[in-house]
Design a protein around this motif. Structure first.
Motif, mmCIF file in Angstrom:
data_model
loop_
_atom_site.group_PDB
_atom_site.id
_atom_site.type_symbol
_atom_site.label_atom_id
_atom_site.label_comp_id
_atom_site.label_asym_id
_atom_site.label_seq_id
_atom_site.Cartn_x
_atom_site.Cartn_y
_atom_site.Cartn_z
ATOM 1 N N GLY A 150 0.820 -1.205 0.000
ATOM 2 C CA GLY A 150 0.000 0.000 0.000
ATOM 3 C C GLY A 150 0.860 1.264 0.000
ATOM 4 O O GLY A 150 2.083 1.190 0.098
ATOM 5 N N PRO A 151 0.193 2.421 -0.113
ATOM 6 C CA PRO A 151 0.926 3.693 -0.101
ATOM 7 C C PRO A 151 1.361 4.079 1.323
ATOM 8 O O PRO A 151 0.826 3.561 2.290
ATOM 9 C CB PRO A 151 -0.109 4.695 -0.629
ATOM 10 C CG PRO A 151 -1.437 4.109 -0.232
ATOM 11 C CD PRO A 151 -1.256 2.609 -0.285
ATOM 12 N N ALA A 152 2.329 4.989 1.441
ATOM 13 C CA ALA A 152 2.768 5.498 2.733
ATOM 14 C C ALA A 152 1.612 6.276 3.365
ATOM 15 O O ALA A 152 0.772 6.813 2.637
ATOM 16 C CB ALA A 152 3.984 6.393 2.558
ATOM 17 N N PRO A 153 1.542 6.382 4.680
ATOM 18 C CA PRO A 153 2.508 5.823 5.640
ATOM 19 C C PRO A 153 2.297 4.328 5.881
ATOM 20 O O PRO A 153 1.179 3.838 5.849
ATOM 21 C CB PRO A 153 2.212 6.618 6.906
ATOM 22 C CG PRO A 153 0.747 6.961 6.809
ATOM 23 C CD PRO A 153 0.480 7.172 5.356
ATOM 24 N N HIS A 154 3.435 3.653 6.126
ATOM 25 C CA HIS A 154 3.416 2.254 6.545
ATOM 26 C C HIS A 154 3.650 2.205 8.058
ATOM 27 O O HIS A 154 4.308 3.080 8.603
ATOM 28 C CB HIS A 154 4.523 1.462 5.854
ATOM 29 C CG HIS A 154 4.592 1.670 4.377
ATOM 30 N ND1 HIS A 154 3.741 1.059 3.495
ATOM 31 C CD2 HIS A 154 5.413 2.442 3.621
ATOM 32 C CE1 HIS A 154 4.042 1.428 2.253
ATOM 33 N NE2 HIS A 154 5.052 2.280 2.315
#
Lengths: 331, 263
Positions: A150-154
């Protein structure tokens, strides 16, 4: 865009807790690899010294929220400080130690960003392309390499002790950025009434020289008492410990429990019988000088911690070992 | 009060795990399965809350393939009133957030003021689904619950802390609790309970019926990808002692005296 890593700091008695420093150490490694910064957030009241300590220990910028309603940890208080900060800073990663507080808090925040948490990580691989965390599912019988596509944030939490904090500087000179926060009591849904010790703790295992501990593998309360008792007697008196399932099944009172929710021990000799070695127990025995593990499953994770391992049936092995110990002590 | 309890079926603790050809999953055939430990405590807690209130409904929900129906049957035999089985293939193979999304949809459809989950599944061990669920539903939550009672305006909850301490707090309803193993003794199921369970309804809503699009759940919706799954490398220094019990005992004692010098 720079790939900053933000660490949510836990603190106790005016100092950052060790799991947070371990997360900071990893944050510095990740930031170095990607050209980003190691950032931290401290929420509390009268916690300027904590923020300064984190800035000295290697955070490039420490975001400090000081409010009387943050003096006591609550998920809402922390969430209302940290969630907007993550939106503002847009870090690539948000890290915490895998503590009880992190488990109570971080998924609440990550859900807001439509992200799960890669929890209880024990290792990490990083290159220009991606970050891969290692976890230990199936009670540490397997290692999984996990990638968040998925996209940030992680979000990730780190198992206690898996990432050492020894390499942190003492005079880093990071800056402290004081934030104001507008909090009112009605937004904090958890009203903490008190914090107390869980029951009468009459058993102090932390200073015991010898500990014999039993696990669910012993099968029953009677077998536990019989076999553990034989070893205790042979050793001329050793403290009795247990894994969590044993005290949950009421084979033994709660204050004999060793591990993350019980006592941390550091005896000269620890003998574990029928204990598989779930991480919650293992973190409590790692300070032992010598660990003897007796278990019927040769793949039990306890053997990864043990000095000496014996695979077999406790009912056959324990009487023989108890007898040999007793004879050795008499000679 | 209606209480929704989320439970999961996991491989038996002593199961020998085999990896499939992809090296990212375990082989599920020929495994024996059981209801996850902390989830059994969650069911027990729900039943006790219903009994203390003298009214209410306990609904158990599980996400899993056909085999997971057994976890529902066990909970119904313990005394739960009704089951919901998210068995549709689109639900399967997700990460904890996908599971939390599905559970959130069920909680909303059921209008359940209280959702209980075990703290941690003994298979993947993420220990985050209940709190993710609370985040999605914007409800207060407590993780590692070691005690709960209904009070005016909500719940009084005991949370386990590290180092044998506990926090007592109150939260308003609706809420989500992660129940810790050991909170109460779990009841045995009676034959009568098992017979009664057979007549209790178990629904199987589809993603569409719950208003969930297929790309938000299951394999299609997951963010976390398992790149590989393997036995740990033995970093261990463990020295295995073998032989007959008497030989093992003699060798061990010798080592404890001479090498380790602890006897």
């Amino acid at each position: 865009m720079a790939k900053d890593v933000l660490v949510v700091i836990e603190h106790e008695d005016g100092a950052p807790r060790r799991p947070s420093l371990e997360a900071l150490s990893l944050a510095r490694r990740m930031a170095q690899a990607t050209g980003g910064r190691a950032l931290a957030v401290v929420a509390g009241h009268g916690t300027e010294a904590v923020a300064q300590a984190v800035a000295s220990s290697g955070a490039d910028v420490v975001h400090h929220f000081d409010h009387e309603l943050l003096a006591q940890y609550t998920p809402d208080g922390y969430r209302l400080a940290i969630t907007p900060l993550i939106r503002e800073l847009e870090p690539e990663w948000v890290l915490m130690g895998h503590t009880y507080l992190a488990q109570d808090l971080l998924p609440l925040i990550s859900a807001t960003f439509d992200a799960p948490v890669i929890s209880d990580c024990v290792d990490m691989e990083i290159d220009a392309e991606k970050v891969v965390f290692h976890r230990q599912p199936y009670d540490a019988k397997l290692v999984a390499r996990i990638f968040d596509r998925g996209p940030a944030p992680h979000f990730a939490t780190l198992q206690s002790g898996a990432f050492p904090a020894d390499d942190l500087p003492q005079d880093h000179g990071g800056t402290v950025d004081a934030h104001t926060i507008d909090l009112s009591g009605d937004r904090i849904r958890r009203r903490v009434l008190e914090i107390h010790d869980a029951g009468e703790s009459t058993v102090d295992l932390s200073s015991a020289e010898m500990i014999v501990a039993g696990g669910r593998g012993l099968g029953s309360k009677e077998k536990f008492q019989q076999l553990i008792g034989q070893l205790v007697e042979a050793l001329g008196g050793a403290a009795v410990g247990a894994s969590r399932p044993v005290v949950d099944s009421e084979w033994l009172p709660h204050d004999h429990q060793i591990g993350s929710s019980g006592q941390i021990v550091s005896p000269k000799l620890y003998i574990g019988v029928g204990i598989s070695g779930a991480i919650q127990h293992v973190v409590g025995i790692r300070g032992s000088q010598v660990i003897v593990a007796i278990n019927k499953d040769k793949d039990a994770p306890i053997f990864n911690e043990a000095t000496y391992g014996i695979v077999g049936d406790a009912e056959e092995l324990v009487p023989a070992i108890a007898q040999a110990i007793a004879e050795a002590r008499q000679s | 009060m209606k209480i929704l309890v989320a439970i999961k079926q996991v491989p038996d603790k002593n199961a020998r795990l085999q990896l499939d050809e992809s090296g990212t999953r375990i082989v599920e055939t020929d495994l024996s399965w059981e209801t996850n430990e902390s989830d059994r405590y969650a069911v027990e807690t729900a039943l006790r809350l219903r009994e203390a209130a003298g009214e209410g409904e306990v609904v158990v929900v599980t996400l899993g393939p056909e085999r997971a129906r057994k976890a529902i049957s066990s909970a119904l035999a313990m005394g739960a009133d009704r089951g919901i089985h998210l068995v549709d293939p689109d639900f399967q193979g997700g990460d904890p957030l996908c599971v939390a999304r599905a559970l959130a949809a069920v909680a909303q459809a059921e209008e359940a003021p209280l959702v209980l989950c075990g703290t941690r599944a003994d298979d993947d061990g993420y220990a985050e689904t209940p709190i993710l669920l609370a985040g999605l539903l914007d409800r207060p939550a407590v993780f590692l619950t070691m005690g709960v009672e209904q009070v005016d305006g909500g719940l009084r909850v005991v949370r386990e802390l590290e180092a044998s301490r506990q926090e007592v707090s109150e939260i308003p309803l609706p809420a989500v609790l992660g129940i810790q193993s050991g909170i109460h003794e779990v009841r045995f199921t009676s034959l009568k309970g098992i017979m009664a369970a057979k007549k209790k309804p178990v629904g199987q809503p589809t993603p569409t019926e719950l208003g969930l699009s297929a790309d938000r759940i299951g394999k299609a919706g997951r963010r976390l990808e398992v790149l590989s799954l393997a036995p740990p490398e033995k970093k261990s220094q463990c020295e295995f002692i073998e032989g007959k019990p008497e030989e093992i005992a003699a060798t061990l004692v010798d080592k404890l005296r001479r090498e380790a010098k602890v006897l």
